[in-house]
Design a protein around this motif. Structure first.
Motif, PDB file in Angstrom:
ATOM      1  N   GLU A 109       0.830  -1.193   0.000  1.00 19.44           N
ATOM      2  CA  GLU A 109       0.000   0.000   0.000  1.00 19.44           C
ATOM      3  C   GLU A 109       0.869   1.251   0.000  1.00 19.44           C
ATOM      4  N   VAL A 110       0.268   2.329  -0.475  1.00 18.11           N
ATOM      5  CA  VAL A 110       0.914   3.637  -0.453  1.00 18.11           C
ATOM      6  C   VAL A 110       0.446   4.389   0.788  1.00 18.11           C
ATOM      7  N   LEU A 111       1.380   4.990   1.504  1.00 16.84           N
ATOM      8  CA  LEU A 111       1.073   5.819   2.663  1.00 16.84           C
ATOM      9  C   LEU A 111       1.318   7.285   2.319  1.00 16.84           C
ATOM     10  N   LEU A 112       0.762   8.143   3.136  1.00 20.18           N
ATOM     11  CA  LEU A 112       1.005   9.571   2.991  1.00 20.18           C
ATOM     12  C   LEU A 112       2.062   9.980   4.006  1.00 20.18           C
ATOM     13  N   ALA A 113       3.137  10.577   3.532  1.00 20.80           N
ATOM     14  CA  ALA A 113       4.182  11.112   4.409  1.00 20.80           C
ATOM     15  C   ALA A 113       3.939  12.600   4.591  1.00 20.80           C
ATOM     16  N   VAL A 114       3.787  13.034   5.859  1.00 18.49           N
ATOM     17  CA  VAL A 114       3.556  14.447   6.157  1.00 18.49           C
ATOM     18  C   VAL A 114       4.514  14.871   7.262  1.00 18.49           C
ATOM     19  N   PRO A 115       4.794  16.170   7.380  1.00 21.86           N
ATOM     20  CA  PRO A 115       5.614  16.626   8.503  1.00 21.86           C
ATOM     21  C   PRO A 115       4.942  16.248   9.821  1.00 21.86           C
ATOM     22  N   GLU A 116       5.720  15.928  10.839  1.00 29.51           N
ATOM     23  CA  GLU A 116       5.149  15.437  12.086  1.00 29.51           C
ATOM     24  C   GLU A 116       4.292  16.483  12.798  1.00 29.51           C
ATOM     25  N   ASP A 117       4.439  17.772  12.440  1.00 27.82           N
ATOM     26  CA  ASP A 117       3.594  18.803  13.034  1.00 27.82           C
ATOM     27  C   ASP A 117       2.429  19.206  12.124  1.00 27.82           C
ATOM     28  N   HIS A 118       2.189  18.442  11.066  1.00 29.27           N
ATOM     29  CA  HIS A 118       1.093  18.724  10.130  1.00 29.27           C
ATOM     30  C   HIS A 118      -0.235  18.342  10.768  1.00 29.27           C
ATOM     31  N   LEU A 119      -1.307  19.021  10.363  1.00 31.73           N
ATOM     32  CA  LEU A 119      -2.631  18.738  10.916  1.00 31.73           C
ATOM     33  C   LEU A 119      -3.061  17.294  10.688  1.00 31.73           C
ATOM     34  N   LEU A 120      -2.571  16.683   9.601  1.00 33.12           N
ATOM     35  CA  LEU A 120      -2.967  15.309   9.286  1.00 33.12           C
ATOM     36  C   LEU A 120      -2.096  14.266   9.973  1.00 33.12           C
ATOM     37  N   ALA A 121      -1.031  14.689  10.629  1.00 27.48           N
ATOM     38  CA  ALA A 121      -0.042  13.736  11.157  1.00 27.48           C
ATOM     39  C   ALA A 121      -0.609  12.818  12.224  1.00 27.48           C
ATOM     40  N   GLY A 122      -1.537  13.307  13.038  1.00 26.84           N
ATOM     41  CA  GLY A 122      -2.059  12.478  14.120  1.00 26.84           C
ATOM     42  C   GLY A 122      -3.292  11.683  13.756  1.00 26.84           C
ATOM     43  N   ARG A 123      -3.705  11.715  12.499  1.00 29.08           N
ATOM     44  CA  ARG A 123      -4.930  11.044  12.076  1.00 29.08           C
ATOM     45  C   ARG A 123      -4.695   9.545  11.893  1.00 29.08           C
ATOM     46  N   PRO A 124      -5.689   8.709  12.211  1.00 30.23           N
ATOM     47  CA  PRO A 124      -5.547   7.269  11.958  1.00 30.23           C
ATOM     48  C   PRO A 124      -5.545   6.951  10.469  1.00 30.23           C
ATOM     49  N   GLU A 125      -6.170   7.801   9.660  1.00 34.34           N
ATOM     50  CA  GLU A 125      -6.185   7.632   8.207  1.00 34.34           C
ATOM     51  C   GLU A 125      -6.621   8.943   7.573  1.00 34.34           C
ATOM     52  N   VAL A 126      -6.296   9.088   6.290  1.00 33.41           N
ATOM     53  CA  VAL A 126      -6.618  10.306   5.559  1.00 33.41           C
ATOM     54  C   VAL A 126      -7.258   9.922   4.238  1.00 33.41           C
ATOM     55  N   ALA A 127      -8.389  10.569   3.913  1.00 38.23           N
ATOM     56  CA  ALA A 127      -9.024  10.364   2.616  1.00 38.23           C
ATOM     57  C   ALA A 127      -8.317  11.232   1.576  1.00 38.23           C
ATOM     58  N   LEU A 128      -8.172  10.707   0.383  1.00 38.05           N
ATOM     59  CA  LEU A 128      -7.425  11.413  -0.651  1.00 38.05           C
ATOM     60  C   LEU A 128      -7.967  12.817  -0.926  1.00 38.05           C
ATOM     61  N   PRO A 129      -9.306  13.035  -0.957  1.00 35.04           N
ATOM     62  CA  PRO A 129      -9.803  14.397  -1.224  1.00 35.04           C
ATOM     63  C   PRO A 129      -9.336  15.431  -0.203  1.00 35.04           C
ATOM     64  N   GLU A 130      -8.928  14.989   0.968  1.00 37.02           N
ATOM     65  CA  GLU A 130      -8.457  15.929   1.983  1.00 37.02           C
ATOM     66  C   GLU A 130      -7.116  16.563   1.613  1.00 37.02           C
ATOM     67  N   LEU A 131      -6.481  16.073   0.550  1.00 37.46           N
ATOM     68  CA  LEU A 131      -5.195  16.614   0.134  1.00 37.46           C
ATOM     69  C   LEU A 131      -5.332  17.703  -0.915  1.00 37.46           C
ATOM     70  N   ALA A 132      -6.570  18.142  -1.175  1.00 38.67           N
ATOM     71  CA  ALA A 132      -6.797  19.113  -2.251  1.00 38.67           C
ATOM     72  C   ALA A 132      -6.006  20.390  -2.044  1.00 38.67           C
TER      73      ALA A 132
END
Length: 302
Positions: free
Chosen positions: A165-188
């Motif tokens: 699977e492909v994961l999303l790599a984000v900075p550790e202080d990003h709003l999405l960093a603490g999420r259990p999962e992220v939907a692709l549209p949230e990256l708009a």
């Protein structure tokens, strides 16, 4: 000089007895005597002094003995190497690979191959995906571990080795960093870091098409040449990147890896080669899932 004559001379020189030497060579004594005589005629020298009670080396025989031992040793070693090369247990394997193959796919293959084929010389080269594919096509390398999809052609055979699977790599202080999962549209509205399209057009289009399918146009902030470079830019706070799940094994400080949900994204690594008639290459391909017989002209669902 015939090798069989030299082997006969060596046996007699070491045994100093024609009967024992003949038994050692599994030939009759008369045949052995004829071979020694033929060798002496060819060299025009007497090698053995012999009568009914004893056999001894002449000075010429003693001088020849050490050279014969070395020559036959070289001949035996050459024979062994040729047979090993024919079986694929000796020779050279020129293998190209993309850096992400080192996360999971390549190490167990190399470890097993080296254990089973210790005499094979490995020439390894890390490459961009297209470089590896082109290297196989022009036969500069025998096999490569590449990332799918790649442009299909009749001169390229592919055998899937790993899918993850492909994961999303984000900075550790990003709003999405603490999420259990992220939907692709949230990256708009998120800056993305992608492998440059000029280096891997298929992979680049795979990600941008997925974004388009999710309802937005990918906002590409930076293009890089390798996954670990993308991870470094993520750690620097310059955007998010798509990375294989095996990247967890080489965790980058300052980077959080978050699963994606909704549209499934997967990265596939395959062995790519042109011609598997080389027995060394065939032995490597046998370690890949399904072996060379499972090769595909392309790869479905890429």
């Amino acid at each position: 000089m015939e090798l069989r004559h030299l082997r006969s001379f060596l046996a007699v020189a070491e045994e100093l007895h024609f009967g024992r030497a003949a038994k050692r060579l599994f030939i009759v004594q008369s045949a052995l005597s004829r071979q020694i005589s033929a060798l002496e005629r060819e060299l025009d020298v007497t090698l053995l002094e012999r009568d009914r009670h004893r056999v001894d080396l002449t000075p010429a025989g003693r001088a020849l003995l050490e050279d014969v031992r070395q020559l036959l040793g070289h001949a035996d070693e050459a024979t062994r190497r040729a047979r090993a090369a024919g079986r694929g247990t000796a020779g050279t394997l020129r293998l190209g690979f993309i850096a992400p193959a080192l996360y999971a796919a390549l190490p167990p293959l190399l470890r097993t191959f080296r254990a089973r084929n210790p005499e094979v010389r490995l020439i390894l080269e890390e490459m961009h995906n297209q470089q590896a594919v082109d290297g196989v096509r022009n036969r500069r390398i025998q096999v490569a571990l590449v990332r799918l999809p790649v442009r299909q052609s009749p001169d390229l055979r592919l055998q899937p080795v790993q899918s993850e699977e492909v994961l999303l790599a984000v900075p550790e202080d990003h709003l999405l960093a603490g999420r259990p999962e992220v939907a692709l549209p949230e990256l708009a509205d998120t800056d993305l870091i992608l492998i440059a399209r000029g280096l891997e057009p298929e992979l680049h289009d795979y990600y941008t098409s997925a974004c388009a399918e999710a309802g937005f146009s990918a906002r590409i902030a930076h293009e890089v040449d390798r996954t670990h470079v993308a991870m470094g830019l993520v750690a620097s706070g310059l955007g998010a990147a798509f990375v294989p799940a095996s990247a967890r094994r080489v965790a980058q400080p300052g980077v959080a890896l978050v699963p994606l949900t909704g549209i499934e994204l997967r990265l596939r690594i395959a062995a790519a080669w042109n011609d598997a008639t080389d027995p060394v290459l065939a032995r490597f391909l046998d370690l890949c899932p399904g072996g060379a017989n499972a090769a595909l002209a392309g790869y479905p669902d890429a």
